[in-house]
Motif scaffolding. Structure first.
Motif, mmCIF file in Angstrom:
data_model
loop_
_atom_site.group_PDB
_atom_site.id
_atom_site.type_symbol
_atom_site.label_atom_id
_atom_site.label_comp_id
_atom_site.label_asym_id
_atom_site.label_seq_id
_atom_site.Cartn_x
_atom_site.Cartn_y
_atom_site.Cartn_z
ATOM 1 N N GLY A 53 -9.345 49.828 38.416
ATOM 2 C CA GLY A 53 -8.675 48.945 37.474
ATOM 3 C C GLY A 53 -9.600 48.619 36.308
ATOM 4 O O GLY A 53 -10.547 49.337 36.005
ATOM 5 N N GLY A 54 -9.326 47.548 35.650
ATOM 6 C CA GLY A 54 -10.168 47.131 34.533
ATOM 7 C C GLY A 54 -9.867 47.899 33.260
ATOM 8 O O GLY A 54 -8.856 48.601 33.140
ATOM 9 N N LEU A 55 -10.763 47.754 32.314
ATOM 10 C CA LEU A 55 -10.618 48.353 30.996
ATOM 11 C C LEU A 55 -11.756 49.323 30.744
ATOM 12 O O LEU A 55 -12.887 49.108 31.203
ATOM 13 N N LEU A 56 -11.467 50.374 30.009
ATOM 14 C CA LEU A 56 -12.471 51.323 29.557
ATOM 15 C C LEU A 56 -12.453 51.317 28.038
ATOM 16 O O LEU A 56 -11.379 51.350 27.426
ATOM 17 N N ALA A 57 -13.623 51.271 27.440
ATOM 18 C CA ALA A 57 -13.729 51.291 25.979
ATOM 19 C C ALA A 57 -14.751 52.331 25.567
ATOM 20 O O ALA A 57 -15.591 52.767 26.369
ATOM 21 N N VAL A 58 -14.668 52.746 24.308
ATOM 22 C CA VAL A 58 -15.716 53.594 23.728
ATOM 23 C C VAL A 58 -16.370 52.827 22.592
ATOM 24 O O VAL A 58 -15.757 51.964 21.964
ATOM 25 N N THR A 59 -17.635 53.148 22.353
ATOM 26 C CA THR A 59 -18.354 52.508 21.262
ATOM 27 C C THR A 59 -18.626 53.535 20.172
ATOM 28 O O THR A 59 -18.712 54.738 20.438
ATOM 29 N N ASP A 60 -18.787 53.053 18.948
ATOM 30 C CA ASP A 60 -19.065 53.984 17.856
ATOM 31 C C ASP A 60 -20.549 54.344 17.778
ATOM 32 O O ASP A 60 -21.010 54.891 16.786
ATOM 33 N N GLU A 61 -21.270 54.051 18.873
ATOM 34 C CA GLU A 61 -22.636 54.550 19.033
ATOM 35 C C GLU A 61 -22.721 55.481 20.239
ATOM 36 O O GLU A 61 -23.798 55.696 20.808
ATOM 37 N N GLY A 62 -21.561 56.033 20.662
ATOM 38 C CA GLY A 62 -21.565 57.086 21.664
ATOM 39 C C GLY A 62 -21.737 56.637 23.101
ATOM 40 O O GLY A 62 -22.424 57.318 23.882
ATOM 41 N N HIS A 63 -21.109 55.534 23.500
ATOM 42 C CA HIS A 63 -21.151 55.068 24.886
ATOM 43 C C HIS A 63 -19.745 54.764 25.398
ATOM 44 O O HIS A 63 -18.838 54.444 24.618
ATOM 45 N N PHE A 64 -19.595 54.866 26.715
ATOM 46 C CA PHE A 64 -18.432 54.318 27.406
ATOM 47 C C PHE A 64 -18.806 52.940 27.931
ATOM 48 O O PHE A 64 -19.937 52.718 28.384
#
Length: 366
Positions: free
Chosen positions: A122-133
């Motif tokens: 569950g939960g949320l997954l995000a991406v960053t504009d510095e190349g991370h999950f």
């Protein structure tokens, strides 16, 4: 990324009224010029999945957990939540509003957002504009903890340059995270549900480097690329560029690893650009609902967003000052057991101390 395009014209129009006439929520036509290679087959998720998993989690790669980090979760002040509640149209309620922060300097710049299935934690997954999950766990519908992992190139190493790591859009399906990137405009797949943080980038498609011919055919600005990425009910893959001044073109991915403009554009309000689109499919009825997140910014009024899920004002949430607002870019949708639709949005703080990472949740009765 922040919406700086055509700044002189934005400044000239900044004093104009913010609300335009209501418009029908559908992708609008862009006149002239047929799409290139109209007979080319489209990319399909089901067909592509085996190859993507094999490329992203090659033989010998062991599952790797992301690195837990500290996460500070601060519910917004009562005055701020009152301002947000005052903006809710009929049928919409504020389910939660939080500010997220961490002492880890890699936490921030959150752009694309997806809701993970319960059988994957569950939960949320995000991406960053510095190349991370970034994984954000939920407890009782509220953010509770977080973990990070660096995105990996096909050779297993972390991305080394901003040109390659500027992740913006995200969708998650059957253990695969599909990520769109700006600067080096492309879509790549990471089989996180199969080998976790060890997943390597598997190329899905190169994206257009120039605008549609009907918009001048000019070179795409590095920060006006594919902020939006979405799956259609048929399993094909679409994308939307942020564009400029209410012109956000949409495209589709082809089976051969390329992409084309569709000749339509997102229904962006004046001065807004598309930053997220999702097509929610009702689990019982199969009905589809396109959901859009649009953003505008100028130095006089700051950030303004519109979250749309239907036609007319009853199906839109507009947030601007003095309500709490920041550089919202990420959108995720989930159906609740009671039949309502929960919409999550998250802001990209650009790793700037004057900005915040805000996470809002809205429940929509349809």
């Amino acid at each position: 990324m922040r919406f700086f395009a055509a700044l002189p014209l934005i400044l000239a129009l900044a004093a104009a009224p913010a609300c335009a006439a209501p418009q029908k929520l559908q992708d609008g036509p862009v006149a002239a010029a047929p799409a290139a290679d109209p007979g080319a087959p489209l990319w399909h998720f089901e067909t592509a999945t085996p190859g993507l998993v094999a490329a992203s989690c090659p033989a010998g790669v062991q599952n790797l957990d992301p690195l837990p980090i500290d996460l500070m979760v601060s519910p917004l002040a009562a005055a701020d939540t009152a301002r947000l509640n005052a903006l809710m149209p009929s049928g919409a309620t504020l389910a939660g509003a939080w500010e997220l922060s961490s002492r880890n300097p890699l936490f921030g710049g959150l752009s694309g957002l997806a809701r993970l299935p319960e059988d994957e934690g569950g939960g949320l997954l995000a991406v960053t504009d510095e190349g991370h999950f970034a994984w954000i766990t939920l407890e009782g519908g509220a953010p509770a903890s977080a973990a990070l992992s660096a995105m990996r190139r096909p050779d297993g190493q972390s991305f080394a340059s901003k040109q390659d790591m500027d992740a913006e859009g995200l969708l998650y399906q059957d253990g695969i995270a599909l990520v769109s990137f700006e600067r080096n405009h492309r879509i790549e797949a990471f089989a996180l549900g199969h080998c976790g943080a060890a997943a390597r980038a598997a190329q899905v498609a190169s994206l257009p480097e120039t605008q549609p011919a009907t918009q001048g055919g000019r070179q795409i600005d590095p920060n006006q690329g594919a902020e939006a990425i979405f799956l259609t009910p048929q399993g094909t893959l679409g994308f939307g560029y942020e564009g400029t001044l209410g012109v956000s073109p949409l495209g589709e991915v082809l089976a051969g690893g390329t992409a084309r403009w569709t000749g339509v554009r997102a229904p962006a309000p004046r001065l807004h650009g598309l930053v997220a689109k999702e097509i929610a499919v009702h689990p019982q009825t199969g009905e589809t609902l396109p959901i859009y997140l649009f953003r505008a910014w100028d130095p006089l009024r700051g950030n303004r967003i519109e979250l749309r899920w239907g036609e007319g004002d009853p199906s839109v949430i507009r947030i601007s000052r003095p309500a709490p607002v920041d550089n919202f870019e990420g959108l995720a949708a989930e159906w609740l057991e009671d039949g309502r639709l929960r919409l999550w949005i998250i802001s990209d703080d650009n790793f700037n101390r004057s900005q915040r990472t805000l996470l809002f949740a809205f429940d929509i009765s349809l």
